[in-house]
Scaffold this active site. Structure first.
Site: not given
Ligand code: 1HE
Length: 264
Positions: A67, A115, A28, A135
């Protein structure tokens, strides 16, 4: 490739004085799920207990795709808020802890992956590394500390550009921007990061602690308060027996000298 439920999402290894933490979800692209954040917390706390420095890297050709979008898509607002606060807590364990963390970056360093890298103290990228903050195109916003840490690292204007356009920035340009400190040939980021981590591990632990904990706080202060805090920190660190011994070692010609760089 499927993974067993009990396979660790972050692997941990102690090599001498340096802990090696590997985001280990290459299928992933090392996307950061809630479970990855918790696994990271466990490994970071262990490194803080038993190592003098640490390297953080990703398994496979990419550091991290950020994320975990699959997990995020249906998250209720309260869970998203709590999740972001948890990222802040765990990344804070890296940024404001007792030991330096060096990130070894390759491939995608995207969104939350960037981040996370920004919470480390030194970033090494190989030539394959690319940075993006998609984002905006995903309809979300940074939630892992990027609006503070990335903005400070490369400047808010460049960060806004990356977020608004979604463009990828290559390793060379990111080095020019100050987002990475070292640029190395493909496949060499870990080796360089490990060498740097070993070097930081030789410093007096309290000096490293002051760099990690006083320096960023001083940036948040008014100049006069910063100078005052610097004097306190400086006097405190030099009053330790370790500092006295290291200073004596230099005066008695037992310590290494500072040398001119040999590669420039
Ligand atoms: C993922 C994720 C992910 C890959 N969450 N599953 N991050 C992004 O918007 C980046 C999204 N990812 C990508 O753009 C690409 O995957 C990469 C450039 C990173 C790598 O490309 P590639 O061609 O090597 O891999 P792939 O085929 O796109 O992905 C392989 C698998 O990983 C695939 O799953 P599969 O089940 O189909 O094999 C992908 O779905 C999966 N995958 N990235 C979930 N991010 C706290 S706020 C932070 C906000 C953000 O981080 S926003 C940025 C999110």
């Amino acid at each position: 490739m499927t993974r067993a439920a009990d396979e660790p999402l972050v692997t941990y290894e102690l090599r001498g004085e340096v802990a090696v933490l590997t985001l280990d979800r290459p299928d992933k692209r090392n996307a950061i799920s809630d479970a990855v954040v918790e696994a990271l917390a466990v490994s970071v706390l262990r490194a803080r207990r038993e190592a003098k420095a640490a390297v953080l890297r990703g398994s496979g050709p990419h550091f991290s795709a950020g994320l975990d979008l699959g997990e995020h898509v249906e998250k209720p607002l309260a869970d998203a808020l709590a999740g972001s606060r948890r990222w802040h807590e765990v990344f804070g364990l890296i940024e404001r802890g007792p030991i330096p963390f060096v990130a070894a970056l390759a491939g995608a360093v995207v969104g939350g992956g960037f981040e996370l890298a920004a919470a480390t103290h030194i970033r090494v990228a190989d030539e394959t590394a690319f940075f993006a903050l998609p984002e905006g195109s995903r309809g979300i916003f940074t939630g892992g500390g990027g609006s503070v840490r990335i903005a400070r690292l490369i400047g808010a204007a460049r960060m806004a550009d990356m977020m608004l356009t979604g463009r990828s920035v290559g390793a060379r340009e990111m080095e020019r921007w100050g987002g990475v400190g070292y640029l190395v040939p493909e496949g060499r980021a870990f080796e360089k990061a490990f060498e740097l981590a070993q070097r930081t591990a030789r410093n007096a632990p309290l000096s490293n602690w002051a760099v990690l904990n006083a320096l960023p706080r001083i940036q948040d202060m008014a100049a006069d308060d910063g100078l005052f805090t610097e004097s306190l920190m400086s006097a405190l660190v030099s009053a330790t027996p370790e500092a006295r011994e290291r200073l004596r070692a230099f005066l008695e010609k037992r310590a290494e000298r500072v040398r001119a760089p040999d590669d420039e």
